[in-house]
Design a protein around this motif. Structure first.
Motif, PDB file in Angstrom:
ATOM      1  N   ILE A  99       8.851 -26.391  35.981  1.00 29.99           N
ATOM      2  CA  ILE A  99       8.932 -26.767  34.403  1.00 29.99           C
ATOM      3  C   ILE A  99       9.375 -25.766  33.832  1.00 29.99           C
ATOM      4  N   HIS A 100      10.969 -26.324  33.157  1.00 28.74           N
ATOM      5  CA  HIS A 100      11.927 -25.969  32.253  1.00 28.74           C
ATOM      6  C   HIS A 100      11.555 -26.711  30.878  1.00 28.74           C
ATOM      7  N   LEU A 101      11.107 -25.725  29.710  1.00 30.82           N
ATOM      8  CA  LEU A 101      10.366 -26.735  29.060  1.00 30.82           C
ATOM      9  C   LEU A 101      11.309 -25.178  27.978  1.00 30.82           C
ATOM     10  N   THR A 102      12.353 -26.187  26.953  1.00 32.10           N
ATOM     11  CA  THR A 102      12.353 -25.720  25.534  1.00 32.10           C
ATOM     12  C   THR A 102      12.186 -26.004  24.223  1.00 32.10           C
ATOM     13  N   ASP A 103      11.479 -24.643  23.515  1.00 33.85           N
ATOM     14  CA  ASP A 103      10.963 -25.127  21.584  1.00 33.85           C
ATOM     15  C   ASP A 103      11.909 -25.342  20.860  1.00 33.85           C
ATOM     16  N   ILE A 104      12.077 -26.494  20.430  1.00 29.27           N
ATOM     17  CA  ILE A 104      13.053 -27.310  19.774  1.00 29.27           C
ATOM     18  C   ILE A 104      13.144 -27.398  18.764  1.00 29.27           C
ATOM     19  N   ASP A 105      11.949 -26.292  17.663  1.00 32.04           N
ATOM     20  CA  ASP A 105      11.564 -26.113  16.580  1.00 32.04           C
ATOM     21  C   ASP A 105      12.270 -24.733  16.072  1.00 32.04           C
ATOM     22  N   PHE A 106      13.312 -24.781  15.835  1.00 27.98           N
ATOM     23  CA  PHE A 106      13.908 -23.877  15.097  1.00 27.98           C
ATOM     24  C   PHE A 106      13.097 -22.768  13.843  1.00 27.98           C
TER      25      PHE A 106
END
Lengths: 623, 623
Positions: free
Chosen positions: B554-561
């Protein structure tokens, strides 16, 4: 029930927007009025000089750390981390045999709401209970030793977020779950959600003498999310209340779909009636648990409509009312237990959902309270005069108000985004007033930066007069809830008493010995200032030699019956560490699979010659 | 060299006695004079009101917790725990692929002495290094993100207690060990201790761009215990010093046997000369490491006799002197680098031990300082005027004195049993003065009791005038050492920058996808307020369905910059949790060995609808 027009028409969208831009709503740190007018006095209020002690213990849930954090109030100093659901390198928790078995292989937990044991509705200072949302467990901590004594895995359930809360005399701790799953958590398509999934509540008992948790029975509630809860008090003591959300029973994109309906429900239940049902055999066996299905076994459980997605529901100290906080509705709703009992008696129902009768909202509701511009009410605490303090997540403030009139009495800003708050003895029949702690979800720019991942925040509020934020402290992840108990109620011990019946304990130096049984090696050893004695008769009493492949038990007793003289025991490169507190006996069990020479040493500072408290663990290679 | 008559004749016995009864020596909390005369002023000195920040970071070794604790000074609030050598449930450290691999299966550590990176002998605020005595590792922490970036296992060694310390421009970090073991840690009888065991020192480099640690070479020192160390500064910058104990080479009952000899040694070495030897091939390959044997490769390493079992050795800010603290001798000994260089040049030796020349004590020693009734000197720090502050373990006090005259200038009691102390920028060429923190080994009755296992204590001392203990705070196990750096030197980031080259990162919602390759399932997902998107095209984008036995990434990116908007990702009952900080991409890798229905959810509070940020992980059973 009021139609929450702004909510129904646009608040979901509004709140979604708010969640994207709420940084703007919670503006940069403002120096509070209080801080402006009396910085000096606030400094003094929280300062506990050397030689004095704090007045209260604050026992804070560590969230996804899996642990409890113990603070002193008013100093807000963290005194200790108490490991519960996750291993703890520092204390060897999860390494020694007892705690390793208790953790059962789990290496993380998500500890949410701690609950102190009660006698007659008041904290008795004996035990603390907590639940693990991550791996669906419950734990009991003994406050004499501040150690976790039992953990149970709760079957048929997923994520007991809506817990723990105890009944007035700690008869039960109830564990309703946040997530619905098929019974037994077996694989079922989400298309079958309505018929196959359930939100299960477990009734857990605790035997204080044996220090054992046990599941008495379970209730297969509808497939909703159960959020927060409280037990009745005094005249309502046989009852308890839960909040729900996702009564929409949606299965995806919950941040929109679980916020569609204009109302969710409070679950009101009579735990004595449920216990009676179980006694009368009115349950179904589900994976070894006694399961009540409310649609089959009628009675004892009721629903009350409430403004959408409520978070907290809190019983007033007098036990007469319960207050639901709206989260997605800008109001607190006060309900009357007496009116609810009457509605139950009169079958004053407005219908039913999933086989459970719905009490007529108007018959049970006492008042709806809507302080001007207060947004996101989440959770309510009480003071010694019965006044209520509600955290406002969106407007980032605490609102003080009178549950009997609905009048707003005071407001104070807190930063950022308060979730719960906790008042001194705030969940009991007799709160103390004086202090309230806001448990804020974000820290943002409050403290020196420690990178993109910030701490959370607790703020101490003096509620003895006009509310005044006197201190702001960082806290490790994540304060979901806490309880605050008067210091003099806790009777900790300083030294473990001798346990002459423990076959692993060794109190006399000359009794230290190493016993071999086949390929099992039992070391009966002593830790004392400033040496280990494993084998009193050996040339080197502080050396353990085994053969590669041996199964080794190291039983170690700390014979320093002296305050604060804890020893540690570690074997270098064997990834093993345990602690023996004063007077305690503890065991490490492992296989000596690696041949070689490994220093062993005391890890917990104990004396001026602590550094010299070491020996060797020698593992003779297999031929 | 003075004969420490009281030590030789009875101090060992005395100290053993003291270790049994030192509770009596460190009496119950006394209100300090300072606290009596200016409680109000102390309260104000440590109070940092909301909206203001601390002046210094205090980075405290967490000992057998394996972690670092970050405090603010003067408020002494713990801001954050930084996981280093042990897994951390809260941040998913040791659970996500990168950190799991970095920890290499180790589940505990014993972090001793943190060392900040330096440029020209001054803290540059870029990195922090630390070592693990438990499992013989070294780590580098990036202070932009406050995360551990690399860990190496150091072969041939056991317990790098005498570390970490860095040279003036962070060319090397040296890791001498506390325990002697046979080279390669293979099995050898303790009867062969003298010939087969060694105390190995490792020279470790750090590539700041690649963030990689590397072992440059090792030195096979005699089988003694190496305790503490410091690097030279300015004119002594190519040199370093270590303290030793157990030069008796005893193999059992160390608390007596390692304290027999009247003197131990300071090891003085020139690291440029050692590097030159290695460059010239003057080393032996030992298990893949370049090992210098001082008895074969002469030069660069010297011994200096010193009063028995010294603990700290600390170089003065001007780089001219090094001060050894006696531990078992009631004196600090000031040595001159200049004199030592001259003795080296003149071969002014009094003999040799284990093939290493011993410099003539009288030729190198500048003065012996013995403040009246001061017992158990352990470690020395410095202020902006070059004055020294030494912790006295047994007499529980800090003594301020002038290294150039030996004059005692001030003394203040601390409780209980101070080990190290740390001054503001105290290990640099330019200390700040102002603050000193005593790191005390015991808390006893200082705080509300948390059972038989107590916290340790830190005490903040104002050293701007007469020394004054202004605050006493509890601290989790165990403050061995700390460093204190000016807040404005640290340039943390708040958000991870986009990494468009990372194949696992997903920044566009529509790119979220689940890719199957045989029985490998790769989820390229997004975490954002307030939802997970794993498969943008699916009916339920927040649901992952796999087959039992699948290997799942599970590759997960937090796109809340956005500052402070960290998400967590956990799968209920799968014992998995990881964190994605703002802008970060992280991976969980595991085998879906358990069939069923498992809720997944965001563990790190992120928005008003955080509670709704969940989905399901469905594992279809094997037929």
């Amino acid at each position: 029930m009021k139609k929450w027009i702004p909510i129904a028409s646009g608040l979901v969208a509004g709140f979604v927007a708010a969640t994207i831009s709420f940084a703007d709503l919670s503006s940069s740190p403002k120096t509070t009025e209080a801080a402006n007018s009396s910085t000096k006095s606030n400094a003094e209020k929280v300062y506990v000089p050397f030689g004095q002690k704090d007045d209260y213990y604050l026992i804070d849930s560590g969230g996804h750390s899996g642990q409890l954090f113990v603070y002193g109030v008013p100093s807000m100093r963290e005194i200790r981390t108490i490991p519960v659901f996750s291993p703890d390198s520092a204390t060897g928790y999860g390494f020694d045999s007892r705690t390793k078995k208790m953790l059962g292989g789990y290496t993380w937990g998500d500890l949410h709401h701690p609950a102190l044991s009660e006698t007659n509705g008041d904290y008795d200072g004996k035990f603390l209970f907590a639940t693990d949302v991550g791996n669906s467990r419950a734990a009991a901590v003994d406050l004499k030793t501040w150690t976790t004594r039992d953990i149970i895995k709760v079957p048929n359930t997923a994520g007991p977020h809506c817990a723990a809360f105890v009944t007035e005399n700690t008869e039960y701790m109830f564990l309703p779950t946040r997530f619905a799953v098929p019974l037994g958590q077996k694989y079922e398509s989400l298309d079958e959600y309505h018929s196959k999934y359930r939100g299960v509540m477990s009734a857990v008992t605790f035997d204080q003498n044996k220090e054992k948790l046990n599941i008495a029975y379970q209730v297969a509630l509808p497939p909703w999310s159960y959020d927060l809860s409280d037990a009745g008090k005094k005249s309502s003591k046989d009852w308890a209340v839960l909040t729900t959300y996702n009564t929409e029973e949606s299965t995806t994109t919950m941040e929109i779909n679980a916020s569609q309906a204009d109302r969710d429900y409070i679950v009101l239940f009579n735990w004595k009636e449920l216990a009676k049902m179980v006694k009368e055999g009115k349950y179904t066996d589900v994976n070894g648990q006694k399961m009540i299905f409310p649609e089959k076994q009628k009675g004892g459980i009721y629903l009350i409509p409430v403004a959408k997605s409520p978070h907290g529901v809190d019983v007033t100290p007098d036990g007469k009312y319960f207050i639901a906080s709206g989260k997605l509705a800008p109001a607190m709703t006060v309900f009357s237990f007496e009116k609810a009992f009457k509605a139950v008696e009169n079958k004053d129902f407005s219908g039913e959902r999933n086989g459970i009768p719905i009490l007529n909202y108007k018959s049970v509701m006492e008042r709806e309270v809507n302080p001007e511009n207060a947004l996101g009410p989440l959770h309510t605490q009480f003071d010694n005069k019965g006044m209520a303090y509600t955290t406002m997540f969106i407007s980032s403030e605490i609102v003080k108000w009178n549950p009997k009139t609905g009048e707003t009495l005071d407001r104070v800003p807190v930063q950022y985004s308060p979730g719960h708050s906790v008042a001194a003895e705030g969940d009991t029949v007799a709160p103390d007033g004086k202090w309230l702690v806001a448990l804020n979800k974000l820290a943002k720019d409050n403290f020196l930066s420690v990178g993109p991942s910030h701490p959370e925040t607790m703020q101490l509020i003096d509620i003895s007069g006009k509310m005044n934020v006197v201190d702001t402290v960082p806290v490790n992840p994540e304060p979901h809830y806490a309880q605050m108990i008067k210091a003099d109620k806790i009777k900790s011990i300083n030294v473990y008493p001798k346990d002459t019946k423990n076959p692993d304990a060794v109190y006399k130096k000359s009794d230290a010995r190493i016993v071999r049984k086949g390929n099992e090696v039992h070391v009966y050893g002593i830790a004392m200032r400033s040496r280990f004695i494993f084998d009193a008769k050996a040339k080197r009493p502080d050396v353990i030699e085994v053969n590669q492949g041996d199964h080794v038990f190291i039983h170690l007793t700390d014979i320093d019956f002296d305050e604060d003289i804890t020893h540690g025991f570690a074997i270098n490169d064997y990834n093993l560490n345990m602690e023996v507190q004063p007077g305690e006996t503890n065991t490490l069990e492992f296989t000596a699979d690696k041949a070689g020479t490994f220093p062993l040493y005391c890890t917990n500072f104990c004396s001026a010659l602590h550094q010299e408290m070491n020996g060797y663990f020698l593992v003779k290679p297999k031929k």
